[in-house]
Design a protein around this motif. Structure first.
Motif, PDB file in Angstrom:
ATOM      1  N   MET A   1      47.569  13.265  71.850  1.00 38.89           N
ATOM      2  CA  MET A   1      47.721  13.096  70.266  1.00 38.89           C
ATOM      3  C   MET A   1      47.277  14.110  69.554  1.00 38.89           C
ATOM      4  SD  MET A   1      46.127   9.251  70.097  1.00 38.89           S
ATOM      5  CE  MET A   1      44.543   9.653  70.563  1.00 38.89           C
ATOM      6  N   ALA A   2      46.383  14.804  69.845  1.00 40.17           N
ATOM      7  CA  ALA A   2      46.141  16.210  69.080  1.00 40.17           C
ATOM      8  C   ALA A   2      46.970  17.273  68.912  1.00 40.17           C
ATOM      9  CB  ALA A   2      44.529  16.872  69.530  1.00 40.17           C
ATOM     10  N   ALA A   3      47.602  17.693  70.170  1.00 36.24           N
ATOM     11  CA  ALA A   3      48.746  18.510  70.344  1.00 36.24           C
ATOM     12  C   ALA A   3      49.699  18.103  69.358  1.00 36.24           C
ATOM     13  CB  ALA A   3      49.378  18.470  71.595  1.00 36.24           C
ATOM     14  N   GLY A   4      50.258  16.811  69.418  1.00 34.94           N
ATOM     15  CA  GLY A   4      51.141  16.275  68.671  1.00 34.94           C
ATOM     16  C   GLY A   4      50.987  16.265  67.233  1.00 34.94           C
ATOM     17  N   GLU A   5      49.811  15.881  66.808  1.00 37.49           N
ATOM     18  CA  GLU A   5      49.384  16.314  65.300  1.00 37.49           C
ATOM     19  C   GLU A   5      49.532  17.890  65.178  1.00 37.49           C
ATOM     20  OE1 GLU A   5      48.694  14.387  62.876  1.00 37.49           O
ATOM     21  OE2 GLU A   5      48.902  12.445  63.916  1.00 37.49           O
ATOM     22  N   GLY A   6      49.096  18.767  66.079  1.00 35.16           N
ATOM     23  CA  GLY A   6      49.105  19.993  65.669  1.00 35.16           C
ATOM     24  C   GLY A   6      50.678  20.467  65.346  1.00 35.16           C
ATOM     25  N   LEU A   7      51.708  19.955  66.134  1.00 35.29           N
ATOM     26  CA  LEU A   7      53.106  20.515  65.622  1.00 35.29           C
ATOM     27  C   LEU A   7      53.562  19.849  64.260  1.00 35.29           C
ATOM     28  CD1 LEU A   7      56.003  21.107  67.776  1.00 35.29           C
ATOM     29  CD2 LEU A   7      56.258  19.649  65.844  1.00 35.29           C
ATOM     30  N   ILE A   8      53.274  18.389  64.013  1.00 31.54           N
ATOM     31  CA  ILE A   8      53.467  17.790  62.796  1.00 31.54           C
ATOM     32  C   ILE A   8      52.990  18.501  61.901  1.00 31.54           C
ATOM     33  CG2 ILE A   8      53.243  15.788  61.597  1.00 31.54           C
ATOM     34  CD1 ILE A   8      53.327  14.372  64.422  1.00 31.54           C
ATOM     35  N   ALA A   9      51.573  19.072  61.792  1.00 34.03           N
ATOM     36  CA  ALA A   9      51.119  19.696  60.890  1.00 34.03           C
ATOM     37  C   ALA A   9      51.639  20.829  60.397  1.00 34.03           C
ATOM     38  CB  ALA A   9      49.449  19.630  61.134  1.00 34.03           C
ATOM     39  N   ALA A  10      52.004  21.768  61.606  1.00 32.73           N
ATOM     40  CA  ALA A  10      52.842  22.842  61.438  1.00 32.73           C
ATOM     41  C   ALA A  10      54.183  22.849  60.726  1.00 32.73           C
ATOM     42  CB  ALA A  10      52.823  23.506  62.584  1.00 32.73           C
ATOM     43  N   ALA A  11      54.758  21.770  60.981  1.00 33.97           N
ATOM     44  CA  ALA A  11      56.149  21.652  60.494  1.00 33.97           C
ATOM     45  C   ALA A  11      55.852  20.959  59.078  1.00 33.97           C
ATOM     46  CB  ALA A  11      56.713  20.394  61.267  1.00 33.97           C
ATOM     47  N   GLU A  12      54.951  20.340  58.868  1.00 34.83           N
ATOM     48  CA  GLU A  12      54.676  19.943  57.151  1.00 34.83           C
ATOM     49  C   GLU A  12      54.044  20.929  56.637  1.00 34.83           C
ATOM     50  OE1 GLU A  12      51.778  16.643  57.703  1.00 34.83           O
ATOM     51  OE2 GLU A  12      53.323  15.149  58.034  1.00 34.83           O
ATOM     52  N   HIS A  13      53.389  21.913  56.980  1.00 35.50           N
ATOM     53  CA  HIS A  13      52.923  23.098  56.100  1.00 35.50           C
ATOM     54  C   HIS A  13      54.135  23.843  55.919  1.00 35.50           C
ATOM     55  CE1 HIS A  13      49.722  25.976  54.782  1.00 35.50           C
ATOM     56  NE2 HIS A  13      50.904  26.789  55.034  1.00 35.50           N
ATOM     57  N   ALA A  14      55.081  24.411  57.038  1.00 33.50           N
ATOM     58  CA  ALA A  14      56.288  24.953  56.795  1.00 33.50           C
ATOM     59  C   ALA A  14      57.171  24.444  55.767  1.00 33.50           C
ATOM     60  CB  ALA A  14      57.108  25.066  58.159  1.00 33.50           C
ATOM     61  N   VAL A  15      57.452  23.060  55.767  1.00 41.56           N
ATOM     62  CA  VAL A  15      58.431  22.253  54.969  1.00 41.56           C
ATOM     63  C   VAL A  15      57.724  22.430  53.430  1.00 41.56           C
ATOM     64  CG1 VAL A  15      59.310  20.169  54.067  1.00 41.56           C
ATOM     65  CG2 VAL A  15      59.379  20.847  56.741  1.00 41.56           C
ATOM     66  N   ALA A  16      56.382  22.313  53.252  1.00 44.03           N
ATOM     67  CA  ALA A  16      55.766  22.222  51.862  1.00 44.03           C
ATOM     68  C   ALA A  16      55.880  23.633  51.279  1.00 44.03           C
ATOM     69  CB  ALA A  16      54.435  21.773  52.217  1.00 44.03           C
ATOM     70  N   HIS A  17      55.867  24.664  52.088  1.00 43.76           N
ATOM     71  CA  HIS A  17      55.843  25.979  51.596  1.00 43.76           C
ATOM     72  C   HIS A  17      57.071  26.915  51.787  1.00 43.76           C
ATOM     73  CE1 HIS A  17      51.470  25.101  51.837  1.00 43.76           C
ATOM     74  NE2 HIS A  17      51.190  25.671  50.780  1.00 43.76           N
ATOM     75  N   LYS A  18      58.112  26.144  52.271  1.00 42.21           N
ATOM     76  CA  LYS A  18      59.384  26.483  52.421  1.00 42.21           C
ATOM     77  C   LYS A  18      59.327  27.694  53.336  1.00 42.21           C
ATOM     78  CE  LYS A  18      61.462  24.689  48.304  1.00 42.21           C
ATOM     79  NZ  LYS A  18      60.391  23.822  47.921  1.00 42.21           N
ATOM     80  N   LEU A  19      58.666  27.783  54.640  1.00 43.70           N
ATOM     81  CA  LEU A  19      58.471  28.712  55.356  1.00 43.70           C
ATOM     82  C   LEU A  19      59.126  28.528  56.910  1.00 43.70           C
ATOM     83  CD1 LEU A  19      54.899  29.621  54.536  1.00 43.70           C
ATOM     84  CD2 LEU A  19      56.890  30.599  53.862  1.00 43.70           C
ATOM     85  N   PRO A  20      59.600  29.324  57.513  1.00 41.49           N
ATOM     86  CA  PRO A  20      60.119  29.116  58.993  1.00 41.49           C
ATOM     87  C   PRO A  20      58.987  29.054  59.969  1.00 41.49           C
ATOM     88  CG  PRO A  20      59.999  31.499  58.589  1.00 41.49           C
ATOM     89  CD  PRO A  20      59.758  30.927  57.295  1.00 41.49           C
ATOM     90  N   LEU A  21      58.998  28.245  60.930  1.00 33.99           N
ATOM     91  CA  LEU A  21      58.298  28.103  61.955  1.00 33.99           C
ATOM     92  C   LEU A  21      58.732  28.484  63.303  1.00 33.99           C
ATOM     93  CD1 LEU A  21      55.852  26.272  63.120  1.00 33.99           C
ATOM     94  CD2 LEU A  21      57.268  24.275  63.158  1.00 33.99           C
ATOM     95  N   VAL A  22      57.689  29.114  64.040  1.00 33.08           N
ATOM     96  CA  VAL A  22      57.840  29.722  65.309  1.00 33.08           C
ATOM     97  C   VAL A  22      56.823  29.119  65.987  1.00 33.08           C
ATOM     98  CG1 VAL A  22      57.783  31.885  66.517  1.00 33.08           C
ATOM     99  CG2 VAL A  22      58.774  31.849  64.538  1.00 33.08           C
ATOM    100  N   VAL A  23      57.263  28.457  67.223  1.00 37.73           N
ATOM    101  CA  VAL A  23      56.188  27.842  68.161  1.00 37.73           C
ATOM    102  C   VAL A  23      56.235  28.546  69.507  1.00 37.73           C
ATOM    103  CG1 VAL A  23      55.940  25.487  69.260  1.00 37.73           C
ATOM    104  CG2 VAL A  23      56.786  25.595  66.943  1.00 37.73           C
ATOM    105  N   PHE A  24      55.138  29.026  70.040  1.00 36.93           N
ATOM    106  CA  PHE A  24      55.016  29.401  71.497  1.00 36.93           C
ATOM    107  C   PHE A  24      54.597  28.310  72.234  1.00 36.93           C
ATOM    108  CE2 PHE A  24      54.742  33.172  68.611  1.00 36.93           C
ATOM    109  CZ  PHE A  24      55.363  34.095  69.511  1.00 36.93           C
TER     110      PHE A  24
END
Length: 290
Positions: A137-160
């Motif tokens: 659940m925490a890892a899932g929230e991590g990816l969702i939070a990263a995507a939401e931040h990227a969308v809100a600030h119009k930024l690309p997302l890189v995931v390792f």
């Protein structure tokens, strides 16, 4: 006790104390068997002279990815602790405590925002050292939070990515993160923002079956194991020997499953080139040849 010890007068052995040697002074390269001096590894980006890419944590990954190692951490929403009250040979809460003490992180995901050759980017790093980077659940929230931040600030997302699959201690709640993270990636796509995945060793199970293979571009580190079920499981199931290098990054590049295998020393520059094209941005000149 040997005969020399018996003949040594009391107190003499205390004069000649043995100097303690750190256990991690030398690292054995899994690829060549060569012993590598640990102090040399940071300058080599934790890649041995034989080319073996060692597993690294979020802090090192962020340092190697962002310009001047400068970035801002983004917090991840907290989740319920041990919702299933799971216990096997030890309590799930005890496993979490050990993983947190070992890594210094709350869970397997870490988010940073910084610049890659001058292009502001959100970077999410999955830490295999934290319970195998398992998707809970925490890892899932991590990816969702990263995507939401990227969308809100119009930024690309890189995931390792680096994971052994879903976190069994969370049962179906863990499996639910697969569709949740898939929806988060879809929101990136609807916003017209790049979603780039860098597959690190190993990326397996439910992570491969969800957000790890949904990128606009898929890069991989050399030698990374990328699969759903591992080669040993497949061999035992079909009772046949698999091809050499099966499910490794180079094999998958040859078969068209990933776009490119990129050494760690070239990763930042490669990401910058891709981001510049997808974001229609100009990389900062100071970093073009870095």
């Amino acid at each position: 006790m040997n005969w020399i010890t018996k003949l040594t007068p009391p107190g003499i052995k205390d004069i000649f104390t043995k100097k303690d040697t750190p256990d991690n002074l030398w690292i054995k390269c899994p690829k060549s068997g060569e012993m590598v001096f640990s102090a040399d590894l940071p300058g080599l980006l934790h890649v041995t002279p034989a080319g073996h890419h060692m597993r690294i944590g979020p802090d090192m990954r962020m340092d190697y990815t962002f310009d001047n190692s400068e970035y801002i951490e983004v917090s991840i929403p907290s989740v319920a602790k041990d919702p299933l009250k799971f216990k096997d040979d030890q309590k799930y809460t005890d496993r979490l405590k050990k993983a947190r003490a070992k890594t210094g992180d709350d869970d397997a995901m870490s988010i940073g925002v910084g610049r890659i050759h001058g292009i502001e980017t959100v970077v999410l790093v999955q830490n295999f050292a934290f319970m195998g980077g398992s998707l809970g659940m925490a890892a899932g929230e991590g990816l969702i939070a990263a995507a939401e931040h990227a969308v809100a600030h119009k930024l690309p997302l890189v995931v390792f990515t680096a994971a052994g699959g879903a976190r069994m201690q969370e049962g179906a709640l863990s499996l639910m993160q697969m569709p949740r993270t898939t929806i988060a990636v879809q929101r990136m796509r609807e916003a017209g923002l790049p979603y780039i995945v860098v597959l690190c060793d190993p990326t397996t199970g439910g992570v491969t079956a969800s957000y790890a293979m949904l990128g606009d571009v898929h890069l991989a580190e050399p030698g990374a194991l990328i699969c759903f079920a591992g080669p040993r499981v497949i061999e035992e199931t079909i009772r046949e020997k698999l091809p050499e290098g099966f499910q490794r990054a180079e094999f998958l590049e040859e078969k068209g499953m990933i776009d490119r295998v990129v050494p760690r020393s070239e990763m930042r520059k490669t990401l910058a080139q891709i981001l510049a094209v997808l974001m229609q941005a100009e990389p900062t000149r100071d970093y073009v040849d870095a």
